[in-house]
Design a protein around this motif. Sequence first.
Motif, PDB file in Angstrom:
ATOM      1  N   ALA A   1       0.968  -1.112   0.106  1.00 38.01           N
ATOM      2  CA  ALA A   1       0.135   0.025   0.017  1.00 38.01           C
ATOM      3  C   ALA A   1       0.928   1.231   0.089  1.00 38.01           C
ATOM      4  N   ASP A   2       0.719   2.054  -1.101  1.00 38.28           N
ATOM      5  CA  ASP A   2       1.694   3.192  -1.274  1.00 38.28           C
ATOM      6  C   ASP A   2       0.971   4.416  -1.617  1.00 38.28           C
ATOM      7  N   TYR A   3       1.201   5.468  -0.814  1.00 35.35           N
ATOM      8  CA  TYR A   3       0.603   6.759  -1.079  1.00 35.35           C
ATOM      9  C   TYR A   3       1.914   7.950  -1.391  1.00 35.35           C
ATOM     10  N   SER A   4       1.743   8.528  -2.242  1.00 34.87           N
ATOM     11  CA  SER A   4       2.683   9.524  -2.723  1.00 34.87           C
ATOM     12  C   SER A   4       2.237  10.883  -3.174  1.00 34.87           C
ATOM     13  N   SER A   5       2.872  11.980  -2.734  1.00 36.64           N
ATOM     14  CA  SER A   5       2.570  13.317  -3.424  1.00 36.64           C
ATOM     15  C   SER A   5       3.716  13.711  -3.997  1.00 36.64           C
ATOM     16  N   ALA A   6       4.154  13.368  -5.221  1.00 39.16           N
ATOM     17  CA  ALA A   6       5.436  14.127  -5.676  1.00 39.16           C
ATOM     18  C   ALA A   6       5.288  14.474  -7.237  1.00 39.16           C
ATOM     19  N   PRO A   7       6.432  15.167  -7.606  1.00 39.10           N
ATOM     20  CA  PRO A   7       6.550  15.266  -9.287  1.00 39.10           C
ATOM     21  C   PRO A   7       6.446  13.869  -9.939  1.00 39.10           C
ATOM     22  N   LEU A   8       5.823  13.821 -10.960  1.00 39.25           N
ATOM     23  CA  LEU A   8       5.963  12.709 -11.887  1.00 39.25           C
ATOM     24  C   LEU A   8       6.479  13.239 -13.159  1.00 39.25           C
ATOM     25  N   ILE A   9       7.287  12.667 -13.622  1.00 39.95           N
ATOM     26  CA  ILE A   9       7.933  12.510 -14.997  1.00 39.95           C
ATOM     27  C   ILE A   9       7.036  12.654 -16.185  1.00 39.95           C
ATOM     28  N   GLU A  10       6.008  11.564 -16.181  1.00 38.99           N
ATOM     29  CA  GLU A  10       4.875  11.242 -17.098  1.00 38.99           C
ATOM     30  C   GLU A  10       4.150  12.349 -17.330  1.00 38.99           C
ATOM     31  N   LEU A  11       3.877  13.127 -16.302  1.00 38.16           N
ATOM     32  CA  LEU A  11       2.626  14.454 -16.217  1.00 38.16           C
ATOM     33  C   LEU A  11       3.420  15.708 -16.201  1.00 38.16           C
ATOM     34  N   ALA A  12       4.590  15.697 -15.616  1.00 35.69           N
ATOM     35  CA  ALA A  12       5.351  16.850 -15.511  1.00 35.69           C
ATOM     36  C   ALA A  12       4.711  17.768 -14.593  1.00 35.69           C
ATOM     37  N   GLN A  13       4.444  17.272 -13.485  1.00 42.61           N
ATOM     38  CA  GLN A  13       3.668  18.071 -12.327  1.00 42.61           C
ATOM     39  C   GLN A  13       3.682  17.164 -11.117  1.00 42.61           C
ATOM     40  N   GLN A  14       3.357  18.128  -9.954  1.00 44.39           N
ATOM     41  CA  GLN A  14       3.191  17.246  -8.623  1.00 44.39           C
ATOM     42  C   GLN A  14       1.798  16.522  -8.642  1.00 44.39           C
ATOM     43  N   THR A  15       1.873  15.320  -8.418  1.00 46.33           N
ATOM     44  CA  THR A  15       0.664  14.455  -8.262  1.00 46.33           C
ATOM     45  C   THR A  15       0.190  13.625  -7.112  1.00 46.33           C
ATOM     46  N   ASP A  16      -0.796  13.475  -6.826  1.00 45.13           N
ATOM     47  CA  ASP A  16      -1.040  12.505  -5.710  1.00 45.13           C
ATOM     48  C   ASP A  16      -1.344  11.045  -6.278  1.00 45.13           C
ATOM     49  N   VAL A  17      -0.774   9.984  -5.790  1.00 43.68           N
ATOM     50  CA  VAL A  17      -0.969   8.908  -6.461  1.00 43.68           C
ATOM     51  C   VAL A  17      -1.034   7.788  -5.198  1.00 43.68           C
ATOM     52  N   GLN A  18      -2.079   6.990  -5.438  1.00 43.24           N
ATOM     53  CA  GLN A  18      -2.317   5.700  -4.633  1.00 43.24           C
ATOM     54  C   GLN A  18      -2.241   4.353  -5.279  1.00 43.24           C
ATOM     55  N   THR A  19      -1.330   3.652  -4.657  1.00 45.04           N
ATOM     56  CA  THR A  19      -1.031   2.362  -5.216  1.00 45.04           C
ATOM     57  C   THR A  19      -1.129   1.134  -4.437  1.00 45.04           C
ATOM     58  N   TYR A  20      -2.091   0.266  -4.639  1.00 42.69           N
ATOM     59  CA  TYR A  20      -2.386  -0.958  -3.973  1.00 42.69           C
ATOM     60  C   TYR A  20      -1.926  -2.227  -4.653  1.00 42.69           C
ATOM     61  N   SER A  21      -1.005  -2.978  -4.343  1.00 43.41           N
ATOM     62  CA  SER A  21      -0.725  -4.378  -5.110  1.00 43.41           C
ATOM     63  C   SER A  21      -1.045  -5.446  -4.244  1.00 43.41           C
ATOM     64  N   THR A  22      -1.508  -6.490  -4.532  1.00 44.43           N
ATOM     65  CA  THR A  22      -1.423  -7.713  -4.120  1.00 44.43           C
ATOM     66  C   THR A  22      -0.956  -8.894  -4.929  1.00 44.43           C
ATOM     67  N   ILE A  23      -0.171  -9.638  -4.410  1.00 47.66           N
ATOM     68  CA  ILE A  23       0.384 -10.807  -5.183  1.00 47.66           C
ATOM     69  C   ILE A  23       0.414 -12.128  -4.384  1.00 47.66           C
ATOM     70  N   VAL A  24      -0.087 -13.118  -5.193  1.00 44.62           N
ATOM     71  CA  VAL A  24      -0.020 -14.698  -4.519  1.00 44.62           C
ATOM     72  C   VAL A  24       0.657 -15.228  -5.190  1.00 44.62           C
ATOM     73  N   THR A  25       1.320 -16.181  -4.818  1.00 55.31           N
ATOM     74  CA  THR A  25       2.058 -17.125  -5.493  1.00 55.31           C
ATOM     75  C   THR A  25       2.058 -18.539  -4.981  1.00 55.31           C
ATOM     76  N   GLY A  26       2.393 -19.537  -5.954  1.00 54.94           N
ATOM     77  CA  GLY A  26       2.562 -20.953  -5.426  1.00 54.94           C
ATOM     78  C   GLY A  26       3.521 -21.664  -6.116  1.00 54.94           C
ATOM     79  N   HIS A  27       4.356 -22.163  -5.588  1.00 55.92           N
ATOM     80  CA  HIS A  27       5.503 -23.103  -6.429  1.00 55.92           C
ATOM     81  C   HIS A  27       5.151 -24.670  -5.780  1.00 55.92           C
ATOM     82  N   HIS A  28       5.215 -25.434  -6.817  1.00 54.90           N
ATOM     83  CA  HIS A  28       4.961 -26.975  -6.794  1.00 54.90           C
ATOM     84  C   HIS A  28       5.921 -27.635  -7.390  1.00 54.90           C
ATOM     85  N   GLU A  29       6.481 -28.612  -6.792  1.00 54.06           N
ATOM     86  CA  GLU A  29       7.409 -29.661  -7.479  1.00 54.06           C
ATOM     87  C   GLU A  29       6.638 -30.729  -7.929  1.00 54.06           C
ATOM     88  N   VAL A  30       6.255 -31.007  -9.125  1.00 55.59           N
ATOM     89  CA  VAL A  30       5.945 -32.015  -9.526  1.00 55.59           C
ATOM     90  C   VAL A  30       6.627 -33.290  -9.389  1.00 55.59           C
TER      91      VAL A  30
END
Length: 424
Positions: free
Chosen positions: A168-197
Motif C-alpha cells: 500500500a503506497d501513497y505519494s505526493s510528488a512530481p511525476l515525469i509522465e505528467l510533468a507536475q506534482q501529483t497524488d498517487v495511491q497504489t495498492y498491489s496484492t500478489i499471491v504465488t504458489g510453487h509446486h515440485e511435480v
Amino acid sequence: MKPKKSGSVFVCKNKFLPPIFGLFVLSRAAHAQAIQYQLAQPEMVPVESQSQQMMTNEFQVFAPPKAAPMPRPYEPFRIDDIVFMPHMDYQFIVAHGLLAAPGDTENTTIQQFSPGLLIDLGDHWAVDDTVTLDDYSNKRFGSDFNNALTVAGQTVYTDWTFGFEQLADYSSAPLIELAQQTDVQTYSTIVTGHHEVSDDVSMDLQAEQDLYFVSGGFQNSRDWTTLDWLNYDFAPRLNIGIGGGLGYVNVDFGDDQTYEELMGRLNWRPTDKISFQLNGGAEEWEYLGIGGGALFNPVFGGSIQYQPVEVTSIYFSASRGIQESYYRGEVNDITTLEGGISQRFLQQFYVGLNGGYQLNQYIVQGDTTASRTDNYYYVGARLSHSFLERGTASVFYEYSLDNSSAPGFSYRGPQFGVELEYAF
C-alpha cells in the motif's frame, strides 16, 4: 508482473528487509538502491513474472543473503521471535532541470528524510512501513510525501510453497509522465504458489491485483492478472519454462481492456560467477468498447549477472512491455536497457557506476502509432563507506536527459548530493 507505473520520484525503502522479503521483492529492493538519488528518472522495472523471483540462490549470482542463525547479534528490540528494526535515511540533493510544470524546468536543493520500521515476525512473515518526506528550497515544488507499507510472507504445505505480498503506497510528488506534482495511491496484492511435480518438473502460479488512483483528473485503473509457468530442469542450474497469462484492466474513462500473453523463459547459471535469466513472448491487448480494436506487442525481459572476483559485480538488464497510462485512452509501450558495475576496495568502500535508457511510447486506442515518444538516458556514480557496522555514508552524481516529442516535457540536468543511512 506488469511494469510499475513510470515517472514516480518516490522510492520504496526495501533495502533493509530480511531474507523472507528478499524472496518476493528482490527486484524492487535492488532497483530502489539503484535509483534512490535519481529524482528525475522514470522507474525501470523488468517485465517478468513475480514467480520468477523464486529463482534465487541457485540461479542468481547476486542472491540475497542466507538467514543468519538466531539469535542474531545486537538486536536491542527483540521480543521472543519478533524483531523490531528501525531504519533511517537522509539525503541532501542539488538538482538541476527538474520539471515543475510542462516547459518549466527549475533548479532546487532537496532534503529527504525517510524513517521506517521493519518488523520481522519470524521465519514466515515480515512488515515494513517507511515514510519519506522531501523538502524543496524552490517553492515551485510543494513538499513531497510518501508512505509505503509492505507485508510479505510465505508458508509451506506438503510439497507446495505459497507466497503473499501486499503493498500500500501513497505519494505526493512530481511525476515525469505528467510533468507536475501529483497524488498517487497504489495498492498491489500478489499471491504465488510453487509446486515440485517431480525431480525435474515444477509449476509456478501467480495471481496479482494492482490498483492505481491518481489525482488531477488523470486515469485511475485497476488491473487483475495471472501468469502461470510449467518448468523443466534440464540440468542443475539450467531451467526452462513455458507460461501463459490473462489480464483485465478496468479504467474510469475510455474502454476497459483484456490481454493475453504467451511466454517462455530460461534460467541458466553455467558457473558460480555468471548467470543468465531470459524471458520473452507476445502479448495482445483487446479493447472492449464500441470502437473495439486490438494491440499486439512482443514482450521480453532478461538480465546478466557477472562477478569475476568477490569484490566486483557487473550486471545488465533489458525489458519491454505494455502498461496502462495515466492519460485517458492510452497505454505505454516501455523498453528499457540498464547496466552497471560495483567495486569494493579497502573492505568498507564501494564505488558504483550505472547507466540506462528508457523508450516510452504512448499509444492511443485504435492506433498503432505513438502520440508521444520519450527517450530517456541517465548515467550515475556513487561512492559509499560503511560505518558503525550498520551505517552507510555516500556521495553521488547523476546526469539525466529526456528528449520528448511532446512540447514542454523534455529536460536535462545533473543531480548530486550526499546520503546517510542507518539500520538496526
